[in-house]
Design an enzyme around this catalytic site. Structure first.
Site, PDB file in Angstrom:
ATOM      1  N   HIS A 168       4.210  -3.450   2.884  1.00  0.00           N
ATOM      2  CA  HIS A 168       3.774  -4.850   2.764  1.00  0.00           C
ATOM      3  C   HIS A 168       2.464  -4.842   1.968  1.00  0.00           C
ATOM      4  CE1 HIS A 168       5.824  -6.458   6.679  1.00  0.00           C
ATOM      5  NE2 HIS A 168       6.428  -7.004   5.629  1.00  0.00           N
ATOM      6  N   CYS A 262      -2.099  -7.680  10.250  1.00  0.00           N
ATOM      7  CA  CYS A 262      -0.716  -8.032  10.587  1.00  0.00           C
ATOM      8  C   CYS A 262      -0.619  -8.802  11.894  1.00  0.00           C
ATOM      9  CB  CYS A 262       0.140  -6.786  10.769  1.00  0.00           C
ATOM     10  SG  CYS A 262       0.086  -5.608   9.468  1.00  0.00           S
TER      11      CYS A 262
END
Ligand code: ARG
Length: 290
Positions: A168, A262
């Site tokens: 990511h 996150c």
């Protein structure tokens, strides 16, 4: 009043967090997360964010959705719009309806991507200044970013992620102010590195040994950067740039391939997003040019 908007974040308590499948190179079914320790780490982080002045929305944890804690992947917030994520892996797809109903209840206009496109929210799409930097390949599709740029009317710079450990964008890139970002060069190809160097005036480089401890996965509230402990070089660089640094433990979440950033979704706009300040001026009734 220089900052009319309270920092607002979305988080999810880790009641049902665990390693129940393997969808990135960090996750190993044989290396489970310690639930008690995960709970302690999450609460210490939550408490730190509250102390920094954040207002925190909580989404209710759900049994069978161990990655719901990673709210950065819920979607992308832009002004009053919430671009809903479309998870690549089936095991996370059950999270989407929950995040979408949270966004609707919060008053956002929810946008959904055309079928067949994948997009993992603020995990892969981060504003730095006016520009949306967007990571693709492992989770989000480049075409999703293009679609989002057109729909929101913002410039998107797609960056290919080349190392599966940094699957990511928020694992290797973190905008910390309008003109400043942390990045780990090894996660990008030559083109991506050139784009970042060209478009971001002040780039703070994370070393390879600190990048693998998720030090780029940081949360910025005001001038404070909250990040995983064990990144003294990056902490020093941030201090030298005028930031305060709050290192905390995230070991249990790193076993799942995530860390501080996150575990949060910034609802009012990231510190580094120019639109946030434009909105603040509008809220203050300043009608002059932005
Ligand atoms: N286990 C999760 C996954 O693989 C971790 C997500 C981390 N989120 C992030 N924004 N980097 O999807």
């Amino acid at each position: 009043m220089s900052q009319p908007l309270e920092p607002r974040l979305l988080m999810c308590p880790p009641d049902y967090f665990g390693i129940e499948y393997e969808i990135n190179p960090w996750m190993k079914l044989s290396r489970g997360a310690d639930a008690a320790r995960a709970g302690e780490q999450w609460r210490a982080f939550h408490q730190t964010l509250l102390e920094l002045g954040a207002e925190i929305d909580l989404i209710e944890p759900v049994h069978g959705l161990p990655d719901l804690v990673f709210t950065a992947n819920a979607g992308l917030v832009y002004q009053e719009v919430f671009v809903a994520s479309r998870f690549r892996h089936r095991v996370r797809q059950g999270e989407s309806p929950l995040f979408e109903s949270w966004a609707r209840a919060r008053g956002f206009e929810v946008l959904s991507l055309p079928h067949g496109l994948h997009f993992e929210g603020a995990g892969d799409a981060l504003f730095c200044g006016e520009v949306l930097f967007a990571g693709y390949r492992f989770r989000s599709d480049a075409r999703s970013h293009q679609w989002i740029g057109e729909r929101l009317g913002v410039e998107v710079l797609p960056l290919e992620l080349v190392d599966p450990r940094f699957y990511h964008l928020d694992t290797c890139f973190c905008p910390v102010a309008l003109d400043t970002a942390i990045y780990y060069p090894g996660a990008f190809d030559e083109y991506g590195r050139a784009v970042l160097r060209d478009r971001i005036p002040r780039l703070i480089e994370a070393a390879a040994d600190e990048a693998v401890s998720f030090s780029c996965n940081a949360v910025v509230v005001g001038h404070t950067v909250v990040l995983n402990e064990g990144a003294p070089k990056l902490a020093r660089s941030l201090l030298d740039c005028g930031f305060q640094v709050r290192p905390l433990a995230f070991s249990e979440f790193i076993k799942s391939g995530g860390s501080a950033k996150c575990l949060t979704l910034r609802i009012d706009g990231e510190e580094a997003a120019a639109w946030k300040y434009n909105e603040a001026r509008i809220a203050l009734g300043e009608t002059g040019g932005v």
